[in-house]
Scaffold this motif. Structure first.
Motif, PDB file in Angstrom:
ATOM      1  N   GLU A 133       0.829  -1.203   0.000  1.00 57.05           N
ATOM      2  CA  GLU A 133       0.000   0.000   0.000  1.00 57.05           C
ATOM      3  C   GLU A 133       0.866   1.258   0.000  1.00 57.05           C
ATOM      4  O   GLU A 133       1.786   1.400   0.802  1.00 57.05           O
ATOM      5  N   GLY A 134       0.563   2.165  -0.917  1.00 60.55           N
ATOM      6  CA  GLY A 134       1.291   3.421  -0.996  1.00 60.55           C
ATOM      7  C   GLY A 134       2.584   3.346  -1.780  1.00 60.55           C
ATOM      8  O   GLY A 134       3.273   4.366  -1.943  1.00 60.55           O
ATOM      9  N   HIS A 135       2.942   2.177  -2.292  1.00 56.90           N
ATOM     10  CA  HIS A 135       4.189   2.033  -3.031  1.00 56.90           C
ATOM     11  C   HIS A 135       3.964   2.233  -4.524  1.00 56.90           C
ATOM     12  O   HIS A 135       2.927   1.861  -5.055  1.00 56.90           O
ATOM     13  N   ASP A 136       4.952   2.821  -5.179  1.00 55.09           N
ATOM     14  CA  ASP A 136       4.906   3.052  -6.616  1.00 55.09           C
ATOM     15  C   ASP A 136       5.733   1.967  -7.284  1.00 55.09           C
ATOM     16  O   ASP A 136       6.947   2.070  -7.402  1.00 55.09           O
ATOM     17  N   GLU A 144      -1.093   9.463  -8.138  1.00 53.55           N
ATOM     18  CA  GLU A 144      -1.079  10.534  -9.125  1.00 53.55           C
ATOM     19  C   GLU A 144      -1.758  10.099 -10.421  1.00 53.55           C
ATOM     20  O   GLU A 144      -2.531  10.849 -11.028  1.00 53.55           O
ATOM     21  N   GLU A 145      -1.453   8.867 -10.845  1.00 50.84           N
ATOM     22  CA  GLU A 145      -2.080   8.342 -12.055  1.00 50.84           C
ATOM     23  C   GLU A 145      -3.579   8.180 -11.863  1.00 50.84           C
ATOM     24  O   GLU A 145      -4.378   8.455 -12.774  1.00 50.84           O
ATOM     25  N   MET A 146      -3.978   7.735 -10.674  1.00 56.48           N
ATOM     26  CA  MET A 146      -5.393   7.549 -10.385  1.00 56.48           C
ATOM     27  C   MET A 146      -6.137   8.884 -10.436  1.00 56.48           C
ATOM     28  O   MET A 146      -7.241   8.985 -10.996  1.00 56.48           O
ATOM     29  N   LYS A 147      -5.516   9.925  -9.875  1.00 59.16           N
ATOM     30  CA  LYS A 147      -6.144  11.251  -9.889  1.00 59.16           C
ATOM     31  C   LYS A 147      -6.255  11.776 -11.313  1.00 59.16           C
ATOM     32  O   LYS A 147      -7.286  12.344 -11.693  1.00 59.16           O
ATOM     33  N   SER A 163      -2.260   3.371 -21.422  1.00 59.67           N
ATOM     34  CA  SER A 163      -0.916   3.334 -20.842  1.00 59.67           C
ATOM     35  C   SER A 163      -0.901   2.553 -19.537  1.00 59.67           C
ATOM     36  O   SER A 163      -0.038   1.697 -19.316  1.00 59.67           O
ATOM     37  N   ALA A 164      -1.861   2.831 -18.659  1.00 60.80           N
ATOM     38  CA  ALA A 164      -1.903   2.176 -17.350  1.00 60.80           C
ATOM     39  C   ALA A 164      -2.165   0.680 -17.486  1.00 60.80           C
ATOM     40  O   ALA A 164      -1.513  -0.142 -16.833  1.00 60.80           O
ATOM     41  N   LEU A 165      -3.118   0.304 -18.340  1.00 61.15           N
ATOM     42  CA  LEU A 165      -3.461  -1.109 -18.467  1.00 61.15           C
ATOM     43  C   LEU A 165      -2.400  -1.889 -19.242  1.00 61.15           C
ATOM     44  O   LEU A 165      -2.173  -3.068 -18.961  1.00 61.15           O
ATOM     45  N   ARG A 166      -1.748  -1.230 -20.194  1.00 60.61           N
ATOM     46  CA  ARG A 166      -0.657  -1.913 -20.902  1.00 60.61           C
ATOM     47  C   ARG A 166       0.456  -2.278 -19.929  1.00 60.61           C
ATOM     48  O   ARG A 166       0.994  -3.387 -19.957  1.00 60.61           O
ATOM     49  N   GLU A 167       0.808  -1.339 -19.050  1.00 63.19           N
ATOM     50  CA  GLU A 167       1.853  -1.613 -18.055  1.00 63.19           C
ATOM     51  C   GLU A 167       1.399  -2.700 -17.089  1.00 63.19           C
ATOM     52  O   GLU A 167       2.157  -3.623 -16.771  1.00 63.19           O
ATOM     53  N   HIS A 168       0.159  -2.610 -16.627  1.00 58.24           N
ATOM     54  CA  HIS A 168      -0.361  -3.602 -15.679  1.00 58.24           C
ATOM     55  C   HIS A 168      -0.348  -5.001 -16.293  1.00 58.24           C
ATOM     56  O   HIS A 168       0.129  -5.954 -15.666  1.00 58.24           O
TER      57      HIS A 168
END
Length: 208
Positions: A133-136, A144-147, A163-168
């Protein structure tokens, strides 16, 4: 004076570290100072790859879970929980119909995987807390990405979502591949195979 490393290079190095050192280091990699994570590893087993025995795993487990298995379960739960939050934004914030339809399929698999991951973590006897939790970390959406995702709609949201889902998906696939090689419990390895196949399929079918 040496030139500072580019941010992209540093991030790629962190990603490789997480993939390469999946075992107990997954709890610690990118999570330095997390006493909760370190404590969980100690409860699970003594070594990285040996099955958790009676002295390590909580009572009621099968004794076949290794630290690698538990670390993978915890990290994938943390990653999928964050991904679930951004997928919930898609119906209201998304623009492209094709991307919305694709994301709905990702969301269905995400929910299914979270259920299976939590069932297996419960079987280990390790509490369902989040040592990340809280780790990048690579593959995990940070605050920041969520906001940023929550503040935009239409094409701008679609770009950030891709971008987010490709990385995930990329890191879920890599971590699951590594677990298949280094894990111990057959149930965890079977789930890792499912996650790997699902992540690869969704990544390849992402609308461009």
């Amino acid at each position: 004076m040496a030139k500072p490393e580019p941010a992209a290079t540093r991030r790629a190095g962190r990603a490789q570290l997480v993939v390469t050192l999946l075992c107990a280091l997954l709890i610690m990699s990118g999570c330095a100072g997390s006493q909760q994570g370190a404590g969980t590893a100690a409860k699970a087993t003594v070594t990285d790859s040996s099955p958790a025995g009676a002295s390590g795993a909580a009572a009621g487990t099968t004794g076949t879970f290794s630290t690698t298995d538990i670390a993978w379960l915890q990290l994938l739960i943390a990653m999928d929980d964050q991904t679930r939050l951004i997928l919930e934004l898609v119906p209201r914030h998304g623009g492209e119909t094709a991307l919305k339809t694709w994301a709905a399929g990702v969301a269905r698999d995400n929910r299914s995987h979270l259920t299976a991951l939590r069932e297996l973590l419960a079987a280990t006897g390790v509490p369902d807390t989040n040592p990340h939790e809280g780790h990048d970390m690579p593959g995990m959406v940070n605050s920041e990405e969520m906001k940023a995702l929550g503040d935009v709609t239409g094409s701008r949201f679609d770009g950030l979502l891709r971008s987010a889902l490709r990385e995930h998906l990329t890191h879920a696939e890599q971590l699951s591949t590594d677990l298949r090689k280094n894990g111990a419990d057959p149930r965890v390895k079977k789930l890792a195979a499912t996650v790997k196949e699902s992540a690869a399929e969704h990544r390849e079918r992402m609308p461009v």
